[in-house]
Design an enzyme around this catalytic site. Structure first.
Site, PDB file in Angstrom:
ATOM      1  N   THR A  95       0.855  -1.193   0.000  1.00 54.41           N
ATOM      2  CA  THR A  95       0.000   0.000   0.000  1.00 54.41           C
ATOM      3  C   THR A  95       0.887   1.236   0.000  1.00 54.41           C
ATOM      4  O   THR A  95       1.571   1.519   0.993  1.00 54.41           O
ATOM      5  CB  THR A  95      -0.912   0.032   1.246  1.00 54.41           C
ATOM      6  N   LYS A 170      -7.145   1.919  -2.898  1.00 54.37           N
ATOM      7  CA  LYS A 170      -6.756   1.314  -1.615  1.00 54.37           C
ATOM      8  C   LYS A 170      -6.746   2.362  -0.502  1.00 54.37           C
ATOM      9  O   LYS A 170      -7.209   2.104   0.618  1.00 54.37           O
ATOM     10  CB  LYS A 170      -5.373   0.667  -1.772  1.00 54.37           C
ATOM     11  N   LYS A 238      -0.004   5.300   8.369  1.00 59.47           N
ATOM     12  CA  LYS A 238       0.603   5.656   7.064  1.00 59.47           C
ATOM     13  C   LYS A 238      -0.484   5.812   6.006  1.00 59.47           C
ATOM     14  O   LYS A 238      -0.477   6.751   5.200  1.00 59.47           O
ATOM     15  CB  LYS A 238       1.619   4.560   6.708  1.00 59.47           C
TER      16      LYS A 238
END
Ligand code: NDP
Ligand code: SSN
Length: 292
Positions: A95, A170, A238
């Site tokens: 990701t 995502k 993150k």
């Protein structure tokens, strides 16, 4: 089919193990070499560097922690770029943000290789069970060649068009998930502090319009204070950070996500970064009055 696999953390280990169990020949590499041992016991071979893996395999998959890791594995000495050439495919399932993915794509394709980003929805258990949702974007021909591997690792694959769209999808999904987790934590604490049984709250939520697998799975362990990591909190933070940057870029106001990001940052400052992301619950739990 022979594939390379770079990055054997929680997800990479489960995904590469699944490929091995389904008859793929897998060559693995991990920065911390000892994490290759279990895969080797199941038939994997080890490549000494990312470049060595890419030189050996027609297709190489990566599952790395964040943009810095994804870039390092490609651009550093003995990295992916030192092995890539025409006829080889590189599939990054980490990701990351679309800028990182685009940088990697440009470097790979400049050297004649083909590139696909393919981040996944689903955590440790879906990875073990081959039930991930794959959000691919980039070179369509490579996507089609990768379908036999995607069908083993996942229950559904989407092809979303040009590089960047998989990364963005995502981040949107995880931004929603991180916000939901914070609302859920506050709900658990509010139920507890106002004299309700949190277990009953779980039962009520599960029967209504906001019933979902995450509340069902994480609720009981959160109440126990068990945060054994499936999805490390540092990675969720993150993802919130990268999603907020995408919001900045597109002038989308996201006050809920911004507050959720602050809660994940707070949790990291409390030393919870390596715990499961549901440990963000501790940021509201800790403020309970000491007399209560
Ligand atoms: N866990 C989950 O539920 C999910 C995670 N993801 C995403 O998948 C990716 C991997 O997650 P997960 O497996 O949980 O993470 P882990 O923290 O368990 O594993 C991270 C991996 O990245 C490697 N790594 C980190 N920094 C570097 C570096 N500078 N150079 C080389 N390798 C590096 C680690 O190597 P080392 O072992 O040496 O530290 C390890 O193999 C992340 O992008 C995450 O956001 C996506 C869906 C679900
Ligand atoms: O990126 C992590 C996602 C975790 C999940 O989808 O359950």
């Amino acid at each position: 089919m022979e594939v390379g696999f770079l990055g054997l953390g929680i997800m990479g280990k489960a995904m590469s193990m699944n490929l091995l169990k389904h008859g793929f020949k897998v060559t693995v590499w991990n920065r911390t070499l000892s994490k290759c041992d279990e895969l080797v016991e199941h038939g994997a071979t080890v490549g000494e560097t990312p470049a060595a893996v890419v030189k050996k395999c027609k297709y190489t998959i990566a599952m790395l922690s964040d943009p810095a890791a994804a870039l390092a594995v490609v651009f550093e000495k003995d990295g992916v770029l030192d092995g890539i050439c025409s006829g080889k495919g590189y599939i990054d399932m980490s990701t990351v943000d679309d800028e990182t993915s685009t940088k990697i794509s440009e470097a790979i394709t400049t050297k004649g290789g083909s590139f696909l980003e393919a981040p996944v929805s689903g955590s440790k258990k879906p990875a073990e069970d081959g039930q991930l949702v794959i959000l691919a974007a980039g070179e369509k021909a490579l996507y089609e060649e990768a379908i036999p591997a995607f069908d083993i690792m996942g229950k559904k694959s989407f092809f979303l068009g040009p590089v960047g769209n998989g990364a963005k999808m995502k981040l949107v999904v995880n931004m929603v998930m991180g916000s939901m987790m914070n609302a859920f934590s506050e709900g658990l604490e509010l139920a507890d502090k106002s004299g309700l049984d949190p277990q009953t709250l779980l039962a009520v939520l599960d029967l209504g319009a906001i019933s979902n697998p995450m509340f069902r799975l994480k609720g009981p362990t959160m109440i126990q204070g068990n945060y054994s990591p499936a999805f490390p909190l540092k990675h969720q933070q993150k993802d919130m950070r990268l999603a907020l940057a995408l919001g900045d870029e597109n002038a989308v106001p996201m006050p809920v996500a911004a507050a959720a990001n602050e809660a994940f940052k707070k949790a990291r400052s409390m030393g919870l970064g390596d715990k499961d992301f549901s440990a963000v619950y501790e940021t509201v739990r800790q403020f309970k009055p000491s007399s209560s």
